[in-house]
Design a protein around this motif. Structure first.
Motif, short mmCIF file in Angstrom:
data_model
loop_
_atom_site.label_atom_id
_atom_site.label_comp_id
_atom_site.label_asym_id
_atom_site.label_seq_id
_atom_site.Cartn_x
_atom_site.Cartn_y
_atom_site.Cartn_z
N TRP A 297 44.01 39.56 35.37
CA TRP A 297 42.68 39.99 35.78
C TRP A 297 42.11 38.81 36.54
N VAL B 282 35.89 44.28 34.22
CA VAL B 282 36.94 43.35 34.63
C VAL B 282 37.46 43.80 36.00
N SER B 283 37.77 42.85 36.87
CA SER B 283 38.34 43.22 38.17
C SER B 283 39.77 42.69 38.29
N PHE B 284 40.52 43.30 39.20
CA PHE B 284 41.96 43.01 39.33
C PHE B 284 42.34 42.82 40.79
N PRO C 157 43.79 34.67 32.24
CA PRO C 157 44.51 35.66 33.05
C PRO C 157 45.81 35.18 33.69
N PRO D 48 42.80 44.31 29.24
CA PRO D 48 41.48 44.42 29.85
C PRO D 48 41.06 45.89 29.87
#
Ligand SMILES: [Ca+2]
Ligand SMILES: [Ca+2]
Ligand SMILES: [Ca+2]
Length: 277
Positions: A86, A78-80, A130, A159
């Motif tokens: 997220w 998962v990226s933020f 998200p 996440p």
């Protein structure tokens, strides 16, 4: 003497059985590399959509007493970088409580663009997105008001690595604490979230004919194509044949050219996964 020890061992067995139900844990797997919807979808071209971000690999569903914990796993972390909580994934989990033909909804959340087999009609859907809760609730109110009581938001979402862990209160699903979750049907769908959805889409990113910076490709510019990139099918054991089963299941859609005119669309129909079958 003998009947007494029999009674005691029966009691112990009953106790063990009830503990087992409370701790019920269901595991699903999904093949890698089938994150192409009906077999021919392509990711958006912007590098934020990292390869594997929408490729489901597994899921666990665990009874935790008054809560149910859903862990949905995929093939990239998962990226933020820009999302509220997220960046790119939206996950919908359709639940069929009773497995009675036509009991429940056969439509899905507006913008998903799939139907559910009437034999698997669902009662509740867990919505994992998200965006902030006020934003999600506003969208549901605007675009899915007729099913808003049956769209359930988790009480907590975490996440972790290549997964999202969502905790859902049984009370929010309207089910008793001693419910047997292994009897339910599960439709777990992977979509992509966007803060700028079509005006009839609940925060999901659309698939177009050609991929773009923030659009999946391989579908249609109209609204008949499913905006779903991956899902669990058949008995969800992750065997290679499940990729083709998925492609066949959600292919066959038809779409007009105009996304605002949905009268000429034909949606694909999915079946849910029943772990007890
Ligand atoms: Ca997959
Ligand atoms: Ca049902
Ligand atoms: Ca799949």
């Amino acid at each position: 003497m003998r009947s007494k020890s029999l009674l005691i061992s029966t009691l112990i067995m009953l106790l063990l059985a009830s503990t087992l139900i409370a701790g019920t844990k269901i595991e699903f797997s999904d093949p890698k590399g089938d994150d192409k919807g009906p077999g021919y979808y392509t990711y958006p071209t912007n590098p934020i959509y990292k390869p594997g971000s929408f490729d489901l690999t597994g899921a666990t569903i665990e009874d935790k007493g008054d809560k149910i914990e859903f862990v949905v796993k995929f093939a990239a972390p998962v990226s933020f970088d820009w999302g509220d909580y997220w960046d790119v994934q939206q996950i919908q989990i359709y639940l069929d409580f009773d497995r009675v033909e036509n009991s429940g909804y056969t439509e899905t959340i507006p913008g998903t663009q799939l139907l559910v087999d009437p034999a698997n009609a669902w009662e509740k859907v867990v919505f994992i997105d998200p965006h902030t809760v006020p934003k999600i609730n506003g969208e549901i109110e605007m675009k899915a008001a007729h099913m808003k009581d049956d769209i359930v938001l988790p009480s907590k979402i975490k996440p972790i690595g290549k997964s999202l862990k969502a905790t859902v209160n049984k009370a929010d699903l309207g089910v008793a604490e001693d419910v047997d979750i292994s009897k339910w049907g599960y439709g777990i769908l992977m979509l992509s979230a966007t803060g700028f959805p079509g005006d009839w889409c609940v925060l999901m990113r659309r698939v177009n004919e050609y991929e773009g910076d923030h659009r999946f490709g391989g579908g249609a510019d109209g609204a008949g194509d499913p905006n779903v990139i991956d899902l669990f099918v058949d008995n969800a054991d992750g065997s290679d044949d499940e990729a083709q089963i998925q492609y066949d299941m959600i292919d066959g859609w038809e779409s007009g050219m105009d996304p605002e005119d949905r009268s000429d669309d034909k949606l694909s129909v999915i079946k849910l996964v029943y772990p007890s079958q």
